[in-house]
Design a protein around this motif. Structure first.
Motif, PDB file in Angstrom:
ATOM      1  N   GLY A  55      15.107  26.407  12.071  1.00 42.65           N
ATOM      2  CA  GLY A  55      14.041  25.445  10.867  1.00 42.65           C
ATOM      3  C   GLY A  55      14.312  25.531   9.671  1.00 42.65           C
ATOM      4  N   VAL A  60      13.349  23.190   7.843  1.00 38.10           N
ATOM      5  CA  VAL A  60      12.408  21.601   8.162  1.00 38.10           C
ATOM      6  C   VAL A  60      11.497  22.473   8.765  1.00 38.10           C
ATOM      7  N   VAL A  62       8.219  23.695  11.185  1.00 36.26           N
ATOM      8  CA  VAL A  62       8.253  23.631  12.587  1.00 36.26           C
ATOM      9  C   VAL A  62       6.425  24.569  13.292  1.00 36.26           C
ATOM     10  N   LEU A 278      17.372  19.589  15.753  1.00 32.57           N
ATOM     11  CA  LEU A 278      17.336  20.000  14.102  1.00 32.57           C
ATOM     12  C   LEU A 278      17.611  18.969  13.654  1.00 32.57           C
TER      13      LEU A 278
END
Length: 298
Positions: A55, A60, A62, A278
């Motif tokens: 991630g 992203v 997480v 993801l």
């Protein structure tokens, strides 16, 4: 590299966990990962197999939570379904985490493995007040082998079970050629005790409730089932039946994944699988369900 944290909710419950430290930004979801039975949040952060690391590389955020009764998270008991009780308290905790740390993120995508997948599905079915954008699960299906429920019921009559490592390896992993040389040993830091109530619920009450609960999920759903999952009756037909249960989902991407046992994250296909999770999470950025709140709860 992950950072450990402790979060205490306004109702006094404590949760431990870990975060990859990525700042939530516009157009990117916040991923909240929910582990299965016999594992801690470290399940999602084993070096070389870490969803948190992948991630971070993908930009992203997480967060992996230790569920109630695990590590430093508060205990939880229930006279009925411990899975639904988990879903209720985690719904509240995730809502507070969203309010405090959601930043500019587009919404929350739940990632759940095994019992954590059942819990994540129950949270999604409740249509929480915070903006749920998607549900990604693995290691849960329609029915268990006939001997499983009896085996769990025959475990010692104590609240917390320490599943023997040899038994766990047999249940959680596929054939040797589906694993890298460091597995299953590399996964052992994430091993921990499991409430016996969870093992009984997932093989009994949850199976009875599954279709009704899945039918109330309205967000996009991603699910992968390991080809060699020994904890569930696993076949293309079972996967089709599981998919058919999501009658209200905005979309479904549900399939059998070759080359993996129950814990897909720990097999050779780990990188491919986690990248797909993801990618799914990022694809939901503009599809927060209209049945959920479009703004954080004040």
């Amino acid at each position: 590299m992950s950072t450990s944290f402790t979060h205490t909710t306004t109702d006094g419950r404590t949760y431990t966990g870990r975060s990859n430290g990525v700042e939530p930004v516009a157009g990117t979801p916040l991923v909240v990962a929910i582990h299965g039975g016999t594992y801690s949040s470290e399940y999602f952060d084993i070096p070389g197999y870490s969803l948190l690391d992948r991630g971070e590389a993908a930009g992203v955020p997480v967060i992996a939570l230790d569920r109630p009764n695990y590590v430093g998270s508060s205990p939880l008991e229930s006279d009925d379904s411990i899975i639904l009780a988990n879903a209720a308290v985690l719904d509240n905790a995730i809502g507070e985490i969203w309010d405090q740390h959601g930043g500019e993120a587009s919404g929350v995508v739940l990632v759940g493995h095994s019992i954590g997948g059942a819990i994540a599905t129950a949270i999604a079915a409740s249509r929480p007040a915070w903006p749920l954008a998607g549900l990604a699960t693995s290691g849960c299906l329609v029915r268990v082998p006939a001997e499983s429920a009896g085996a769990w019921a025959a475990l010692p009559p104590i609240p917390m079970i320490d599943l023997p490592v040899a038994m766990k390896d047999q249940l959680m992993f596929g054939p040797a050629d589906t694993l890298n040389d460091d597995m299953p040993a590399a996964s052992y830091p994430s091993n921990t005790l499991v409430p016996k109530a969870e093992l009984l619920d997932i093989t009994g009450g949850w199976i009875a409730r599954r279709a009704e609960i899945c039918g109330r999920v309205t967000v996009p759903v991603f699910h992968r089932q390991g080809e060699f999952d020994h904890l569930w009756v696993t076949s293309p037909q079972e996967v089709d039946e599981y998919r058919d249960g999501f009658t209200s989902a905005a979309s479904t991407d549900i399939a059998l994944l070759p080359g993996s046992g129950h814990c897909i994250d720990f097999h050779r296909v780990s990188a491919e699988f986690e990248d797909a999770e993801l990618s799914f999470a990022k694809s939901t950025a503009s599809t927060v369900s209209a049945s959920n709140a479009s703004t954080p709860v004040a």
